[in-house]
Motif scaffolding. Sequence first.
Motif, PDB file in Angstrom:
ATOM      1  N   TYR A  83       0.815  -1.331   0.043  1.00 41.45           N
ATOM      2  CA  TYR A  83      -0.028   0.149   0.095  1.00 41.45           C
ATOM      3  C   TYR A  83       0.907   1.273  -0.042  1.00 41.45           C
ATOM      4  CZ  TYR A  83      -3.030   3.517   1.643  1.00 41.45           C
ATOM      5  OH  TYR A  83      -3.778   4.753   1.813  1.00 41.45           O
ATOM      6  N   ALA A  84       1.907   1.180   0.722  1.00 33.48           N
ATOM      7  CA  ALA A  84       2.692   2.403   1.068  1.00 33.48           C
ATOM      8  C   ALA A  84       3.469   2.769  -0.374  1.00 33.48           C
ATOM      9  CB  ALA A  84       3.699   2.249   2.224  1.00 33.48           C
ATOM     10  N   SER A  85       3.755   1.587  -1.284  1.00 34.53           N
ATOM     11  CA  SER A  85       4.630   1.675  -2.275  1.00 34.53           C
ATOM     12  C   SER A  85       3.483   2.305  -3.259  1.00 34.53           C
ATOM     13  CB  SER A  85       5.184   0.567  -2.774  1.00 34.53           C
ATOM     14  OG  SER A  85       5.770   0.610  -3.968  1.00 34.53           O
ATOM     15  N   LEU A  86       2.407   1.826  -3.406  1.00 35.59           N
ATOM     16  CA  LEU A  86       1.443   2.215  -4.352  1.00 35.59           C
ATOM     17  C   LEU A  86       1.122   3.833  -4.393  1.00 35.59           C
ATOM     18  CD1 LEU A  86      -0.178   1.614  -6.671  1.00 35.59           C
ATOM     19  CD2 LEU A  86      -2.079   0.815  -5.138  1.00 35.59           C
ATOM     20  N   LYS A  87       0.763   4.107  -2.899  1.00 35.21           N
ATOM     21  CA  LYS A  87       0.622   5.392  -2.691  1.00 35.21           C
ATOM     22  C   LYS A  87       1.747   6.295  -2.970  1.00 35.21           C
ATOM     23  CE  LYS A  87      -2.374   7.464  -0.638  1.00 35.21           C
ATOM     24  NZ  LYS A  87      -3.454   8.240  -1.227  1.00 35.21           N
ATOM     25  N   GLU A 130       3.385  10.785  -5.547  1.00 34.76           N
ATOM     26  CA  GLU A 130       4.675  11.368  -6.027  1.00 34.76           C
ATOM     27  C   GLU A 130       5.296  11.028  -7.219  1.00 34.76           C
ATOM     28  OE1 GLU A 130       7.384  11.246  -2.745  1.00 34.76           O
ATOM     29  OE2 GLU A 130       5.712  11.068  -1.335  1.00 34.76           O
ATOM     30  N   ASN A 131       4.435  10.260  -8.184  1.00 38.47           N
ATOM     31  CA  ASN A 131       5.359   9.769  -9.426  1.00 38.47           C
ATOM     32  C   ASN A 131       6.158   8.902  -9.255  1.00 38.47           C
ATOM     33  OD1 ASN A 131       3.285  10.663 -11.685  1.00 38.47           O
ATOM     34  ND2 ASN A 131       4.034  12.737 -11.412  1.00 38.47           N
ATOM     35  N   ALA A 132       6.369   8.038  -8.128  1.00 38.71           N
ATOM     36  CA  ALA A 132       7.562   7.218  -7.972  1.00 38.71           C
ATOM     37  C   ALA A 132       7.141   5.897  -9.230  1.00 38.71           C
ATOM     38  CB  ALA A 132       7.544   6.674  -6.589  1.00 38.71           C
ATOM     39  N   ARG A 133       8.287   5.479  -9.352  1.00 40.66           N
ATOM     40  CA  ARG A 133       8.136   4.065 -10.350  1.00 40.66           C
ATOM     41  C   ARG A 133       7.389   2.977  -9.779  1.00 40.66           C
ATOM     42  NH1 ARG A 133      10.454   2.984 -14.659  1.00 40.66           N
ATOM     43  NH2 ARG A 133      11.901   4.862 -14.814  1.00 40.66           N
ATOM     44  N   LEU A 134       6.483   2.341 -10.093  1.00 41.38           N
ATOM     45  CA  LEU A 134       5.714   1.375 -10.038  1.00 41.38           C
ATOM     46  C   LEU A 134       6.759  -0.025 -10.017  1.00 41.38           C
ATOM     47  CD1 LEU A 134       2.847   0.158  -8.955  1.00 41.38           C
ATOM     48  CD2 LEU A 134       2.649  -0.374 -11.495  1.00 41.38           C
ATOM     49  N   GLU A 135       6.609  -0.758  -8.892  1.00 37.41           N
ATOM     50  CA  GLU A 135       7.441  -1.901  -8.541  1.00 37.41           C
ATOM     51  C   GLU A 135       6.972  -3.032  -9.069  1.00 37.41           C
ATOM     52  OE1 GLU A 135      10.946  -1.790  -8.196  1.00 37.41           O
ATOM     53  OE2 GLU A 135      10.741   0.269  -7.696  1.00 37.41           O
ATOM     54  N   THR A 136       7.717  -4.119  -9.928  1.00 37.94           N
ATOM     55  CA  THR A 136       6.729  -5.333 -10.464  1.00 37.94           C
ATOM     56  C   THR A 136       6.032  -5.991  -9.447  1.00 37.94           C
ATOM     57  OG1 THR A 136       8.645  -5.374 -12.077  1.00 37.94           O
ATOM     58  CG2 THR A 136       7.133  -7.335 -11.690  1.00 37.94           C
ATOM     59  N   GLU A 137       6.734  -6.178  -8.401  1.00 40.58           N
ATOM     60  CA  GLU A 137       5.995  -7.066  -7.236  1.00 40.58           C
ATOM     61  C   GLU A 137       4.842  -6.332  -6.683  1.00 40.58           C
ATOM     62  OE1 GLU A 137       9.834  -5.074  -5.297  1.00 40.58           O
ATOM     63  OE2 GLU A 137       9.268  -6.136  -7.255  1.00 40.58           O
ATOM     64  N   VAL A 138       4.768  -5.013  -6.722  1.00 45.97           N
ATOM     65  CA  VAL A 138       3.767  -4.346  -6.259  1.00 45.97           C
ATOM     66  C   VAL A 138       2.484  -4.435  -7.220  1.00 45.97           C
ATOM     67  CG1 VAL A 138       2.811  -1.939  -5.757  1.00 45.97           C
ATOM     68  CG2 VAL A 138       5.124  -2.581  -4.995  1.00 45.97           C
ATOM     69  N   ALA A 139       2.859  -4.531  -8.543  1.00 41.34           N
ATOM     70  CA  ALA A 139       1.878  -4.767  -9.536  1.00 41.34           C
ATOM     71  C   ALA A 139       1.401  -6.066  -9.260  1.00 41.34           C
ATOM     72  CB  ALA A 139       2.267  -4.508 -10.688  1.00 41.34           C
ATOM     73  N   GLU A 140       2.152  -6.833  -9.147  1.00 37.25           N
ATOM     74  CA  GLU A 140       1.553  -8.309  -8.765  1.00 37.25           C
ATOM     75  C   GLU A 140       0.753  -8.608  -7.480  1.00 37.25           C
ATOM     76  OE1 GLU A 140       1.538 -10.813 -10.637  1.00 37.25           O
ATOM     77  OE2 GLU A 140       3.163 -10.388 -12.200  1.00 37.25           O
ATOM     78  N   ALA A 141       1.098  -7.965  -6.618  1.00 37.71           N
ATOM     79  CA  ALA A 141       0.140  -7.967  -5.489  1.00 37.71           C
ATOM     80  C   ALA A 141      -1.277  -7.037  -5.404  1.00 37.71           C
ATOM     81  CB  ALA A 141       1.038  -7.286  -4.420  1.00 37.71           C
ATOM     82  N   TRP A 196      -1.760   1.058 -17.240  1.00 39.26           N
ATOM     83  CA  TRP A 196      -2.510   1.206 -16.384  1.00 39.26           C
ATOM     84  C   TRP A 196      -2.003   2.798 -15.618  1.00 39.26           C
ATOM     85  CZ3 TRP A 196      -0.924  -0.934 -10.733  1.00 39.26           C
ATOM     86  CH2 TRP A 196      -1.672  -0.361  -9.778  1.00 39.26           C
ATOM     87  N   ASP A 197      -3.202   3.379 -15.446  1.00 37.34           N
ATOM     88  CA  ASP A 197      -2.849   4.843 -14.714  1.00 37.34           C
ATOM     89  C   ASP A 197      -3.267   4.517 -13.287  1.00 37.34           C
ATOM     90  OD1 ASP A 197      -3.123   7.221 -13.747  1.00 37.34           O
ATOM     91  OD2 ASP A 197      -4.799   7.959 -14.817  1.00 37.34           O
ATOM     92  N   PRO A 198      -2.333   4.284 -12.328  1.00 36.66           N
ATOM     93  CA  PRO A 198      -2.804   4.055 -10.929  1.00 36.66           C
ATOM     94  C   PRO A 198      -3.329   5.255 -10.331  1.00 36.66           C
ATOM     95  CG  PRO A 198      -0.204   4.479 -11.273  1.00 36.66           C
ATOM     96  CD  PRO A 198      -0.986   4.121 -12.466  1.00 36.66           C
ATOM     97  N   THR A 199      -3.283   6.465 -10.832  1.00 39.82           N
ATOM     98  CA  THR A 199      -3.837   7.546 -10.107  1.00 39.82           C
ATOM     99  C   THR A 199      -5.289   7.660 -10.253  1.00 39.82           C
ATOM    100  OG1 THR A 199      -3.405   9.147 -11.966  1.00 39.82           O
ATOM    101  CG2 THR A 199      -1.655   8.866 -10.425  1.00 39.82           C
TER     102      THR A 199
END
Length: 700
Positions: free
Chosen positions: A29-33, A38-49, A129-132
């Motif tokens: 959750y913290a990584s996705l937020k 803050e436009n941080a890069r989306l990590e692969t393991e975060v996307a999988e979860a 995907w637009d996570p925002t």
Amino acid sequence: MEKQNVPELFGSLVFNDKVMRARLSDKVYASLKKTIDENARLETEVAEAVAEEMKNWALENGATHFTHWFQPLTGVTAEKHDSFISPSPDGGVLMEFSGKELIKGEPDASSFPSGGLRATFEARGYTAWDPTSYAFIKDHTLCIPTAFCSYSGEALDKKTPLLRSMQAINRQAKRVLKLFGNDDVKYVRTSVGPEQEYFLVDKDVFNKRPDLIYTGRTLFGAMPPRGQEMDDHYFGVIKPRVNEFMEDLNNELWKLGILAKTEHNEVAPAQHELAPIYSTTNVATDSNQLTMEIMKKVASRHNMVCLLHEKPFAGVNGSGKHNNWSIGTDTGVNLLSPGKTPYENAQFLLFLCAVIQAVDDYQDLLRLSVATAGNDHRLGANEAPPAIISIFLGEELSAILNAIKEDKPYEGVEDVVMKLGVHSLPRFRRDTTDRNRTSPFAFTGNKFEFRSLGSSNSIACCNIMLNAAVAESLKQYADELEQSKDFEADLHALIKRVITEHQRILFDGNGYGEEWVKEATEVRGLSNLKTTADAMPHLLDEKNKVMLMEHKVFTEAELQSRCEIMLENYVKTVNIEGNTMVDMVRKNYLPAIERYLFQLAQTTSLMKGVSDKVKCEYEVSTLERLSELTDSILASVKKLESDLEEFKSKDNVFDSSAYVRDELLPAMDELRKYVDDAEMLTSQKDWPFPSYGQLLFSVS
């Protein structure tokens, strides 16, 4: 209709922050937020979860499929559905959804407008995907908001440039805020509340009008005895059938987390409005696209049709979409709110100046961002702002800026003497303006209301241009003030200079008056781009290309393609309308008038056969006038047919759009005039299509 528990209903079909916080691990959750905020890069393991929990949540809520939901350059949304099923070894199925499927899709890009960016045989395109923007469930399908690009990386949608423009204004606004000591601001976002106007007509009546079916507007129709003259529809009591529609619509929108707030009757008969609470610009854009789609779907359930054309009925008000735009920080500061202290006021005035300069420098971009064939019928028609872009600030704020320009004390508020940097500033009230419905761009206390959009417009287009133009103003200010040795003095000089240089764009008077058109164009030098054909080519003006490319909102190829696509849309729209008019006149209107003329002739002959004293004044005069009109209709439809044939010979969109403006539209207007005159003389039972009165008052 069963009453709903609104707090429980709201967002029940949205994979929103509340759902993510409950279902995702703290780390994920913290990584996705961080990615979202803050436009941080989306990590692969975060996307999988996220994909796993998103799938589980969707299945629990009845979804069987997923789709990448995107906004191509067609003006509507697009989606391709895939089921969650995968074969299992025992002959059954598993329900699967991977991080890769969440992040990327591959629709066929060749079938969407590209403006020459790619050949037809170059089919591959990508959705990302637009996570925002939150995913949601619609019709048992998990919809994942995405951007859409070509194989070579060019944006083929409206969301990608919008997100780029939001990045641009965030980047430049933070530079300016740091100069005021606001080092704690992590991001700056624009927010929008789009007011949506629309018409409702009975579906059975609608289905008898080919022009409404094919074009979304009535191409013919004489005015009924009563239209909007009595001013009794605006804010009037909502009819039961419409109220049931509105209740149903609210429920559907609330399930999707759309902040539908205000609903009422608009000025014209059968016209209504829905206004939401503000949300971040890209979320508001998604929500507005969904709102238009769901309006049509819900209307159909109630045996009605929702018309979103900007001018479905000539002679009564058309429908707009007011884009209420503001800019704020993650710390909760509205940068267009005057504030309570001189320090806040100075910051406010600098951001206000950024908007003023942006609108003046890029008035052509704002105009073309709302340019469509439909909206051309509405702008400047004494129901909507003129095509001339100007800013309304209101009496008090205008007086404050004038005092700054003249270096004089501001005496509009008792016991307060204005000074900026060197001078103290007034603690003026937050709501400093009246409303000016004739202004295309009005300050309304802590936001600007851009009133020129048409009802069917995507709000992405105008917000792309507005964000980028304001980002350019802020960039210039940051470049200058970051080198300053005396910040307060240089800030004062900068604001004074901007106000002085861009005074011409400020106008608080009546935008409907002919005297304003003359003053704006001849005295102030403002542009008056009346039609899409006039406005759209300015997208490729050098100053516009340089600005949009410098802020990485568009590439040069993307600008070329968008200009071509928008002009193609304009000429195709009018071409369809012209062909529809010919079809209706040839197959319906002329035969109907001919039948009625035959009846009149028979009646006249029979009556005169009874007695030589019978004058048959009504029959004879109607026969004569209708015969004249029939000849005029025939000549006009032949002229339009010839023009439509000539239109085919144009080999580029610039020539085609100019021909549409100069030849096709005037020919269509002339044909309509004669047919509408004939309607007033022909028996209603012999007229082939429902009248304006039947359409406008069909929902009782």
